[in-house]
Design a protein around this motif. Structure first.
Motif, PDB file in Angstrom:
ATOM      1  N   ASP A   1       6.135  13.825 -13.711  1.00  0.00           N
ATOM      2  CA  ASP A   1       6.221  15.116 -13.024  1.00  0.00           C
ATOM      3  C   ASP A   1       6.085  14.980 -11.512  1.00  0.00           C
ATOM      4  N   VAL A   2       5.702  13.791 -11.053  1.00  0.00           N
ATOM      5  CA  VAL A   2       5.571  13.540  -9.617  1.00  0.00           C
ATOM      6  C   VAL A   2       6.373  12.293  -9.267  1.00  0.00           C
ATOM      7  N   THR A   3       6.621  12.089  -8.003  1.00  0.00           N
ATOM      8  CA  THR A   3       7.269  10.864  -7.538  1.00  0.00           C
ATOM      9  C   THR A   3       6.220  10.017  -6.834  1.00  0.00           C
ATOM     10  N   ILE A   4       5.891   8.874  -7.431  1.00  0.00           N
ATOM     11  CA  ILE A   4       4.926   7.957  -6.834  1.00  0.00           C
ATOM     12  C   ILE A   4       5.668   7.080  -5.827  1.00  0.00           C
ATOM     13  N   VAL A   5       5.223   7.124  -4.574  1.00  0.00           N
ATOM     14  CA  VAL A   5       5.818   6.311  -3.516  1.00  0.00           C
ATOM     15  C   VAL A   5       4.857   5.165  -3.228  1.00  0.00           C
ATOM     16  N   ASN A   6       5.228   3.970  -3.629  1.00  0.00           N
ATOM     17  CA  ASN A   6       4.361   2.796  -3.482  1.00  0.00           C
ATOM     18  C   ASN A   6       4.411   2.282  -2.047  1.00  0.00           C
ATOM     19  N   LEU A   7       3.312   2.467  -1.316  1.00  0.00           N
ATOM     20  CA  LEU A   7       3.245   2.020   0.069  1.00  0.00           C
ATOM     21  C   LEU A   7       1.897   1.362   0.344  1.00  0.00           C
ATOM     22  N   PRO A   8       1.875   0.277   1.116  1.00  0.00           N
ATOM     23  CA  PRO A   8       0.595  -0.280   1.551  1.00  0.00           C
ATOM     24  C   PRO A   8      -0.102   0.704   2.481  1.00  0.00           C
ATOM     25  N   ALA A   9      -1.402   0.591   2.569  1.00  0.00           N
ATOM     26  CA  ALA A   9      -2.188   1.555   3.335  1.00  0.00           C
ATOM     27  C   ALA A   9      -1.706   1.700   4.770  1.00  0.00           C
ATOM     28  N   ASP A  10      -1.341   0.572   5.392  1.00  0.00           N
ATOM     29  CA  ASP A  10      -0.993   0.627   6.812  1.00  0.00           C
ATOM     30  C   ASP A  10       0.389   1.227   7.077  1.00  0.00           C
ATOM     31  N   GLN A  11       1.113   1.592   6.011  1.00  0.00           N
ATOM     32  CA  GLN A  11       2.416   2.242   6.195  1.00  0.00           C
ATOM     33  C   GLN A  11       2.405   3.720   5.826  1.00  0.00           C
TER      34      GLN A  11
ATOM     35  N   GLN B   1       8.395  11.607   4.795  1.00  0.00           N
ATOM     36  CA  GLN B   1       8.866  10.943   3.578  1.00  0.00           C
ATOM     37  C   GLN B   1       8.027  11.294   2.350  1.00  0.00           C
ATOM     38  N   VAL B   2       6.805  11.780   2.569  1.00  0.00           N
ATOM     39  CA  VAL B   2       5.919  12.098   1.446  1.00  0.00           C
ATOM     40  C   VAL B   2       5.276  13.463   1.664  1.00  0.00           C
ATOM     41  N   ASP B   3       4.812  14.045   0.556  1.00  0.00           N
ATOM     42  CA  ASP B   3       4.144  15.352   0.604  1.00  0.00           C
ATOM     43  C   ASP B   3       2.629  15.221   0.549  1.00  0.00           C
ATOM     44  N   ALA B   4       2.157  14.102   0.020  1.00  0.00           N
ATOM     45  CA  ALA B   4       0.721  13.893  -0.136  1.00  0.00           C
ATOM     46  C   ALA B   4       0.456  12.397  -0.239  1.00  0.00           C
ATOM     47  N   ALA B   5      -0.807  12.041  -0.140  1.00  0.00           N
ATOM     48  CA  ALA B   5      -1.187  10.635  -0.283  1.00  0.00           C
ATOM     49  C   ALA B   5      -2.600  10.551  -0.834  1.00  0.00           C
ATOM     50  N   PHE B   6      -2.803   9.610  -1.751  1.00  0.00           N
ATOM     51  CA  PHE B   6      -4.160   9.290  -2.231  1.00  0.00           C
ATOM     52  C   PHE B   6      -4.505   7.965  -1.577  1.00  0.00           C
ATOM     53  N   ILE B   7      -5.435   7.999  -0.616  1.00  0.00           N
ATOM     54  CA  ILE B   7      -5.659   6.813   0.195  1.00  0.00           C
ATOM     55  C   ILE B   7      -7.090   6.772   0.712  1.00  0.00           C
ATOM     56  N   TRP B   8      -7.465   5.600   1.190  1.00  0.00           N
ATOM     57  CA  TRP B   8      -8.823   5.365   1.682  1.00  0.00           C
ATOM     58  C   TRP B   8      -8.888   5.487   3.204  1.00  0.00           C
ATOM     59  N   GLN B   9     -10.125   5.331   3.690  1.00  0.00           N
ATOM     60  CA  GLN B   9     -10.366   5.348   5.133  1.00  0.00           C
ATOM     61  C   GLN B   9      -9.998   3.997   5.744  1.00  0.00           C
ATOM     62  N   PRO B  10      -9.584   3.976   7.034  1.00  0.00           N
ATOM     63  CA  PRO B  10      -9.512   5.115   7.962  1.00  0.00           C
ATOM     64  C   PRO B  10      -8.184   5.870   7.944  1.00  0.00           C
ATOM     65  N   VAL B  11      -7.227   5.455   7.109  1.00  0.00           N
ATOM     66  CA  VAL B  11      -5.942   6.155   7.059  1.00  0.00           C
ATOM     67  C   VAL B  11      -6.144   7.619   6.675  1.00  0.00           C
ATOM     68  N   GLN B  12      -7.089   7.838   5.772  1.00  0.00           N
ATOM     69  CA  GLN B  12      -7.353   9.204   5.315  1.00  0.00           C
ATOM     70  C   GLN B  12      -7.674  10.132   6.489  1.00  0.00           C
ATOM     71  N   SER B  13      -8.504   9.668   7.406  1.00  0.00           N
ATOM     72  CA  SER B  13      -8.864  10.506   8.559  1.00  0.00           C
ATOM     73  C   SER B  13      -7.657  10.787   9.452  1.00  0.00           C
ATOM     74  N   GLN B  14      -6.751   9.816   9.536  1.00  0.00           N
ATOM     75  CA  GLN B  14      -5.541  10.014  10.338  1.00  0.00           C
ATOM     76  C   GLN B  14      -4.687  11.148   9.781  1.00  0.00           C
ATOM     77  N   ILE B  15      -4.434  11.109   8.483  1.00  0.00           N
ATOM     78  CA  ILE B  15      -3.525  12.108   7.913  1.00  0.00           C
ATOM     79  C   ILE B  15      -4.211  13.459   7.711  1.00  0.00           C
ATOM     80  N   LEU B  16      -5.538  13.470   7.665  1.00  0.00           N
ATOM     81  CA  LEU B  16      -6.255  14.733   7.544  1.00  0.00           C
ATOM     82  C   LEU B  16      -6.060  15.621   8.767  1.00  0.00           C
TER      83      LEU B  16
END
Length: 328
Positions: free
Chosen positions: A154-164, A173-188
């Motif tokens: 039901d979703v499209t998983i986009v496989n990307l390394p954290a730094d991309q 290119q994406v609507d959402a991301a499940f990711i860790w810090q510090p990337v999370q703070s950037q996209i927040l």
């Protein structure tokens, strides 16, 4: 937590040999570069002082990269998330979990773009979600979908390394991301928090980052491994003793920012998103004591999800409490 081939080198210069001495062993240690207290000890070279090693810290972007480096023998000690740990053990990689680096709470989360139409978890249907496949974040995402009755199809998983992920986010290119810090703070900065790994853990999908070691290397370097764990524990304890002192303008946080590239004003909040566990407490069933069962449950989930072919019956050979017990 970049891709240059690493080797464990035990070498001596000609001059040292002539003098009857030898240089220290150079050990390459893999980590994810997370903004955590151990980065202070790393900057102060406390690990080198305690172990007698010359240490090259190698930053990896995902657990799959760590697994490959451990499997090839390029890296002997590394940080590894609980989901890729279960994958590595299921594949028979010769490693042992000897310490929990940190529990993953809101430090790994699902963030949605402000204009994505995602206001709650159920809204992700039909959306594009970035995540490093095979990581703890991926496991948490799959758990969140399963809990909500949403099929992976039901979703499209986009496989990307954290730094991309930040670049893919900014370019639409994406609507959402499940990711860790510090990337999370950037996209927040242009996104909305939807759910964190603390919540998915309550739903039955717990995650953590652990420290793993090649079994033969651990046996040959028993004292140094205990010393390594002691320094890691002392670093975490320094934070736990007074978290409020770790402000953006504190020396500790400035050091973490310098080492990891995270913004100093974001580090205090990032630290709050992790759970740091004293070594003495790690020996209980919640952490190291229950790690084999956690690996089994994680592996079984990944098999059911079609991510790995098979799980093994017993994961206890991939966990050791001896190092933590001696270092606590």
């Amino acid at each position: 937590m970049k891709t240059k081939t690493a080797r464990i080198l035990v070498t001596a210069s000609l001059a040292a040999l002539m003098a009857g001495g030898a240089m220290a062993e150079t050990v390459i240690i893999g980590n994810f570069g997370s903004p955590t207290p151990m980065q202070v000890a790393r900057a102060e070279k406390k690990f080198e002082a305690a172990t007698g090693w010359e240490i090259e810290w190698r930053t990896f972007g995902s657990g799959t990269e760590v697994i490959a480096a451990m499997a090839s023998g390029d890296v002997q000690v590394a940080e590894l998330g609980s989901s890729p740990l279960a994958i590595a053990a299921s594949q028979g990689v010769e490693l042992e979990l000897f310490m929990i680096a940190q529990g993953l709470g809101t430090a790994e989360s699902l963030i949605a773009k402000a204009d994505s139409g995602i206001a709650k978890l159920e809204d992700v249907k039909g959306k594009r979600i970035a995540v490093p496949v095979g990581s703890t974040a991926h496991y948490s995402l799959m758990g969140a979908l399963a809990h909500s009755g949403i099929a992976e199809s039901d979703v499209t998983i986009v496989n990307l390394p954290a730094d991309q992920i930040a670049a893919a986010w900014d370019s639409g290119q994406v609507d959402a991301a499940f990711i860790w810090q510090p990337v999370q703070s950037q996209i927040l900065q242009t996104g909305t928090f939807i759910v964190g790994a603390d919540q998915t853990a309550q739903w039955g999908y717990p995650t953590f980052d652990g420290w793993v070691v090649n079994k033969d290397f651990a046996e040959a370097n028993a004292d140094a491994m205990v010393a390594f764990a002691k320094v890691m524990n002392e670093a975490n304890q320094a934070y736990l003793a007074d978290p409020a002192a770790w402000t953006a303008d504190s020396a500790q946080v400035k050091t973490i920012a310098e080492v990891t590239g995270a913004a100093a004003d974001q580090v205090p909040e990032i630290l709050k998103g992790f759970t740091f566990i004293p070594l003495a407490d790690q020996l209980g069933d919640t952490w190291l004591g229950g790690a084999a069962a956690n690996m089994k449950a994680t592996a079984d989930f990944l098999v059911a999800a079609g991510r790995i072919d098979a799980a093994v019956d017993d994961y206890s050979p991939f966990v050791t409490t001896a190092i933590a017990d001696a270092a606590k």
